[in-house]
Design a protein around this motif. Sequence first.
Motif, short mmCIF file in Angstrom:
data_model
loop_
_atom_site.label_atom_id
_atom_site.label_comp_id
_atom_site.label_asym_id
_atom_site.label_seq_id
_atom_site.Cartn_x
_atom_site.Cartn_y
_atom_site.Cartn_z
N GLU A 61 39.89 -14.45 2.51
CA GLU A 61 39.30 -13.59 1.47
C GLU A 61 38.39 -12.54 2.09
O GLU A 61 38.43 -11.36 1.72
CB GLU A 61 38.51 -14.44 0.47
CG GLU A 61 37.84 -13.62 -0.61
CD GLU A 61 36.95 -14.46 -1.53
OE1 GLU A 61 36.29 -13.85 -2.38
OE2 GLU A 61 36.92 -15.70 -1.40
N GLU A 88 39.09 -3.06 3.49
CA GLU A 88 38.92 -1.87 2.65
C GLU A 88 37.69 -1.06 3.06
O GLU A 88 37.60 0.12 2.76
CB GLU A 88 38.79 -2.28 1.18
CG GLU A 88 39.97 -3.02 0.63
CD GLU A 88 39.69 -3.62 -0.74
OE1 GLU A 88 38.64 -3.30 -1.35
OE2 GLU A 88 40.52 -4.42 -1.19
N LYS A 90 29.48 -2.54 -0.43
CA LYS A 90 30.50 -3.60 -0.43
C LYS A 90 30.49 -4.33 0.92
O LYS A 90 30.58 -5.56 0.97
CB LYS A 90 31.88 -2.98 -0.71
CG LYS A 90 33.00 -3.99 -0.74
CD LYS A 90 32.91 -4.88 -1.95
CE LYS A 90 34.17 -5.72 -2.08
NZ LYS A 90 34.11 -6.63 -3.20
N GLN A 135 39.13 -8.32 2.06
CA GLN A 135 38.21 -7.39 1.41
C GLN A 135 37.50 -6.47 2.40
O GLN A 135 37.28 -5.29 2.10
CB GLN A 135 37.18 -8.16 0.59
CG GLN A 135 37.77 -8.86 -0.61
CD GLN A 135 36.71 -9.49 -1.46
OE1 GLN A 135 35.71 -8.87 -1.79
NE2 GLN A 135 36.92 -10.75 -1.82
N LEU A 146 29.69 -8.28 1.27
CA LEU A 146 30.62 -9.23 1.87
C LEU A 146 29.97 -10.01 3.00
O LEU A 146 30.22 -11.21 3.18
CB LEU A 146 31.87 -8.51 2.37
CG LEU A 146 32.80 -8.01 1.28
CD1 LEU A 146 33.85 -7.07 1.85
CD2 LEU A 146 33.44 -9.17 0.54
#
Length: 115
Positions: free
Chosen positions: A84, A91, A23, A88, A27
């Motif tokens: 955004e 996390e 992730k 994200q 990103l």
Amino acid sequence: MLASSSPIYEVVSGQVRLGKREKFLQLHRELFFPIMRDSGIEPLVMLITELGRHLRFLDIYRYPSLEEYGKRTDSFLQDQRVEEYYSQIGECIEGSIQVELALEFPHFRGGPEPS
């Protein structure tokens, strides 16, 4: 004090939860790098190491001057995609992200140029 006419380096580091590696990389690829490119920010070095349950990252960005650092950082922060990205990426990060500004060692000037 940081001289405004000499190159400025932004050193960014932190830890990524190992289970969030993909992730984190996604990103960066889909949001972070495009925002950086649009803001005129170019990485000098981006490293990732794996330690136990965490990935550590160390990113170094070079700016021609403190004034240019301010302009490019302002452009980055004003981008609509930043909210955004940070919501994200939070996390994925363990703890906080450290940001430091640095100068070259004065006696190193004239040494080999980074490639």
